[in-house]
Design an enzyme around this catalytic site. Structure first.
Site, PDB file in Angstrom:
ATOM      1  N   ALA A 198       0.706  -1.138   0.091  1.00  0.00           N
ATOM      2  CA  ALA A 198      -0.081  -0.178  -0.073  1.00  0.00           C
ATOM      3  C   ALA A 198       0.817   1.247   0.118  1.00  0.00           C
ATOM      4  CB  ALA A 198      -0.941  -0.047   1.101  1.00  0.00           C
ATOM      5  N   CYS A 199       2.086   1.176   0.647  1.00  0.00           N
ATOM      6  CA  CYS A 199       2.699   2.476   0.771  1.00  0.00           C
ATOM      7  C   CYS A 199       3.570   2.628  -0.581  1.00  0.00           C
ATOM      8  CB  CYS A 199       3.816   2.371   1.912  1.00  0.00           C
ATOM      9  SG  CYS A 199       4.997   1.207   1.638  1.00  0.00           S
ATOM     10  N   GLY A 200       3.502   1.833  -1.584  1.00  0.00           N
ATOM     11  CA  GLY A 200       4.054   2.122  -2.752  1.00  0.00           C
ATOM     12  C   GLY A 200       5.283   1.314  -3.173  1.00  0.00           C
TER      13      GLY A 200
END
Length: 178
Positions: free
Chosen positions: A155-157
């Site tokens: 999710a954080c990339g």
């Protein structure tokens, strides 16, 4: 009528907590599911979601039901067939490896002696950190079953190993250990 097996589903503070709601819904079709959430998990998904899906009150603190003489986590530890932590953060894994019991979920983990399945979900750098690697080794040596993580985008990339496996795969691991 035969009683369903009881699974305790621990939910920790990760963006992947929304997938735990799907897992809870699917598990509740075949099993009794008691959800225990950390305070941080409640920031991602409401306990109301899990209460509705499991049809049971959600445990979020050690201090909720003072009407019973016997602590609920001890009673649950005696009743449960399996303990699944989905998602499992690096924080929970560290607490479990170190025997830290400072909230409802980690206290249950310190009380339960049956089969435990952990589905890690975290940033790839956290998963690869030497402390996390050591904590996972300790838990594996104690018989904890790890379901994932897998490589992919988180999710954080970031990309790499740390992504939680998908719900159908977790269902297979749970069913294979009951």
């Amino acid at each position: 009528m035969k009683e369903k097996k009881l699974i305790v589903l621990g939910v920790t503070g990760s963006i992947a907590a929304y997938k735990a709601a799907d897992l809870c819904s699917k598990l509740a079709k075949s099993y009794d599911v008691q959800v225990i959430m950390t305070e941080n998990a409640c920031r991602f998904v409401s306990p109301v979601t899990f209460r509705t899906l499991s049809r049971r009150p959600v445990i979020t603190t050690l201090w909720e039901d003072e009407s019973q003489w016997r602590p609920r986590h001890v009673e649950l530890a005696d009743e449960a067939e399996l303990f699944a932590v989905v998602p499992a953060t690096a924080n929970f894994i560290a607490k479990a490896a170190g025997g830290i019991a400072d909230d409802a979920l980690s206290t249950f983990a310190a009380t339960f002696s049956g089969k435990t399945v952990i589905a890690p979900a975290m940033n790839p750098k956290m998963w690869a950190h030497p402390a996390c690697v050591d904590n996972c080794r300790i838990l594996r040596e104690r018989g904890v079953i790890f379901a994932g993580p897998v490589s992919g985008n988180v999710a954080c990339g970031a990309a790499g190993t740390g992504r939680m496996i998908e719900v159908p795969e977790i269902m297979d691991v749970v069913a294979g250990n009951l």
